[in-house]
Scaffold this motif. Structure first.
Motif, PDB file in Angstrom:
ATOM      1  N   ALA A  61       0.835  -1.202   0.000  1.00  8.29           N
ATOM      2  CA  ALA A  61       0.000   0.000   0.000  1.00  8.29           C
ATOM      3  C   ALA A  61       0.869   1.252   0.000  1.00  8.29           C
ATOM      4  N   PHE A  62       1.928   1.250   0.800  1.00  4.28           N
ATOM      5  CA  PHE A  62       2.821   2.403   0.843  1.00  4.28           C
ATOM      6  C   PHE A  62       3.462   2.630  -0.516  1.00  4.28           C
ATOM      7  N   LEU A  63       4.027   1.587  -1.083  1.00  3.62           N
ATOM      8  CA  LEU A  63       4.737   1.711  -2.358  1.00  3.62           C
ATOM      9  C   LEU A  63       3.812   2.175  -3.481  1.00  3.62           C
ATOM     10  N   VAL A  64       2.678   1.534  -3.637  1.00  2.00           N
ATOM     11  CA  VAL A  64       1.770   1.870  -4.738  1.00  2.00           C
ATOM     12  C   VAL A  64       1.143   3.247  -4.536  1.00  2.00           C
ATOM     13  N   SER A  65       0.730   3.564  -3.315  1.00  2.00           N
ATOM     14  CA  SER A  65       0.081   4.869  -3.090  1.00  2.00           C
ATOM     15  C   SER A  65       1.066   6.018  -3.250  1.00  2.00           C
ATOM     16  N   GLU A  66       2.291   5.844  -2.786  1.00  2.00           N
ATOM     17  CA  GLU A  66       3.286   6.904  -2.940  1.00  2.00           C
ATOM     18  C   GLU A  66       3.663   7.094  -4.401  1.00  2.00           C
ATOM     19  N   MET A  67       3.738   6.012  -5.156  1.00  2.00           N
ATOM     20  CA  MET A  67       4.040   6.133  -6.589  1.00  2.00           C
ATOM     21  C   MET A  67       2.863   6.782  -7.331  1.00  2.00           C
ATOM     22  N   ALA A  68       1.641   6.470  -6.917  1.00  2.00           N
ATOM     23  CA  ALA A  68       0.467   7.129  -7.510  1.00  2.00           C
ATOM     24  C   ALA A  68       0.502   8.619  -7.183  1.00  2.00           C
ATOM     25  N   ASP A  69       0.842   8.953  -5.944  1.00  2.00           N
ATOM     26  CA  ASP A  69       0.984  10.344  -5.528  1.00  2.00           C
ATOM     27  C   ASP A  69       2.023  11.037  -6.402  1.00  2.00           C
ATOM     28  N   LEU A  70       3.170  10.398  -6.587  1.00  2.00           N
ATOM     29  CA  LEU A  70       4.245  10.953  -7.406  1.00  2.00           C
ATOM     30  C   LEU A  70       3.772  11.177  -8.844  1.00  2.00           C
ATOM     31  N   ALA A  71       3.055  10.221  -9.395  1.00  2.00           N
ATOM     32  CA  ALA A  71       2.593  10.311 -10.789  1.00  2.00           C
ATOM     33  C   ALA A  71       1.599  11.457 -10.993  1.00  2.00           C
ATOM     34  N   VAL A  72       0.794  11.756 -10.004  1.00  2.00           N
ATOM     35  CA  VAL A  72      -0.167  12.859 -10.120  1.00  2.00           C
ATOM     36  C   VAL A  72       0.511  14.194  -9.819  1.00  2.00           C
ATOM     37  N   TYR A  73       1.365  14.226  -8.807  1.00  2.00           N
ATOM     38  CA  TYR A  73       2.010  15.466  -8.390  1.00  2.00           C
ATOM     39  C   TYR A  73       2.935  16.026  -9.475  1.00  2.00           C
ATOM     40  N   THR A  74       3.731  15.164 -10.071  1.00  2.00           N
ATOM     41  CA  THR A  74       4.795  15.598 -10.984  1.00  2.00           C
ATOM     42  C   THR A  74       4.308  16.502 -12.114  1.00  2.00           C
ATOM     43  N   PRO A  75       3.281  16.124 -12.880  1.00  3.31           N
ATOM     44  CA  PRO A  75       2.888  17.004 -13.984  1.00  3.31           C
ATOM     45  C   PRO A  75       2.210  18.305 -13.534  1.00  3.31           C
ATOM     46  N   LEU A  76       1.687  18.332 -12.324  1.00  7.57           N
ATOM     47  CA  LEU A  76       0.979  19.525 -11.845  1.00  7.57           C
ATOM     48  C   LEU A  76       1.865  20.496 -11.069  1.00  7.57           C
ATOM     49  N   ALA A  77       2.960  20.023 -10.535  1.00 14.85           N
ATOM     50  CA  ALA A  77       3.711  20.769  -9.521  1.00 14.85           C
ATOM     51  C   ALA A  77       4.286  22.096  -9.978  1.00 14.85           C
ATOM     52  N   ASP A  96      -3.948   4.088  -1.154  1.00  9.93           N
ATOM     53  CA  ASP A  96      -3.406   3.475   0.055  1.00  9.93           C
ATOM     54  C   ASP A  96      -4.505   2.771   0.845  1.00  9.93           C
ATOM     55  N   SER A  97      -5.614   3.441   1.037  1.00 11.18           N
ATOM     56  CA  SER A  97      -6.704   2.872   1.831  1.00 11.18           C
ATOM     57  C   SER A  97      -7.284   1.623   1.178  1.00 11.18           C
ATOM     58  N   LEU A  98      -7.571   1.720  -0.110  1.00 10.20           N
ATOM     59  CA  LEU A  98      -8.137   0.575  -0.821  1.00 10.20           C
ATOM     60  C   LEU A  98      -7.204  -0.631  -0.763  1.00 10.20           C
ATOM     61  N   LEU A  99      -5.957  -0.414  -1.108  1.00 11.20           N
ATOM     62  CA  LEU A  99      -5.009  -1.518  -1.182  1.00 11.20           C
ATOM     63  C   LEU A  99      -4.718  -2.117   0.188  1.00 11.20           C
ATOM     64  N   PHE A 100      -4.466  -1.264   1.176  1.00 12.40           N
ATOM     65  CA  PHE A 100      -4.162  -1.775   2.507  1.00 12.40           C
ATOM     66  C   PHE A 100      -5.331  -2.567   3.078  1.00 12.40           C
TER      67      PHE A 100
END
Length: 144
Positions: A61-77, A96-100
């Motif tokens: 959950a940590f790995l996938v959610s943080e990578m999803a966060d990174l993928a959304v943040y990067t183009p908008l930042a 994170d919530s769904l996966l965990f």
């Protein structure tokens, strides 16, 4: 702990909400490669520190959610830092919530409390993000 009237979640969800925002700040200051490396180190730490029954759920959950966060943040930042933090945080906390919950318990019964608890931390970061953006502009600092 209560996250809304009639809705509760484990206090650990607050730290996950904070972690999503901190990942965005690491990327802003140190770059995407350092942020991705930090996520991988965090996933390994999660795997070693979580109770045995929760190791896979926690690390995944940590790995996938943080990578999803990174993928959304990067183009908008670069253009919209506060929007980037909000959007990436919301995506990350839902993932994170769904996966965990699914991996740890095979159930999504506690999804609402998890999402709301994490969302509070992302929302509480907005004033700091606004201050940081204004400060960076005033000092002429550019995101990594």
């Amino acid at each position: 702990m209560p996250v809304l009237p009639g809705l509760s979640a484990p206090s650990g969800v607050l730290m996950v909400g904070v972690a999503l925002v901190l990942r965005d700040l690491v990327q802003r200051r140190l770059g995407v490669l350092v942020a991705a490396a930090a996520v991988l180190v965090g996933a390994l730490l999660s795997a070693f520190l979580a109770p045995p029954a929760l190791v896979i759920a926690s690390a995944a959950a940590f790995l996938v959610s943080e990578m999803a966060d990174l993928a959304v943040y990067t183009p908008l930042a670069r253009r919209r830092m506060v929007t980037a933090v909000l959007a990436s945080g919301l995506v990350g906390l839902v993932v994170d919530s769904l996966l965990f919950l699914w991996l740890a318990f095979g159930s999504l019964d506690f999804l609402a409390g998890q999402v709301v608890g994490k969302a509070w931390m992302v929302l509480l970061s907005i004033p700091f993000m606004l201050w940081l953006r204004r400060r960076d502009e005033r000092l002429g600092l550019v995101a990594a």
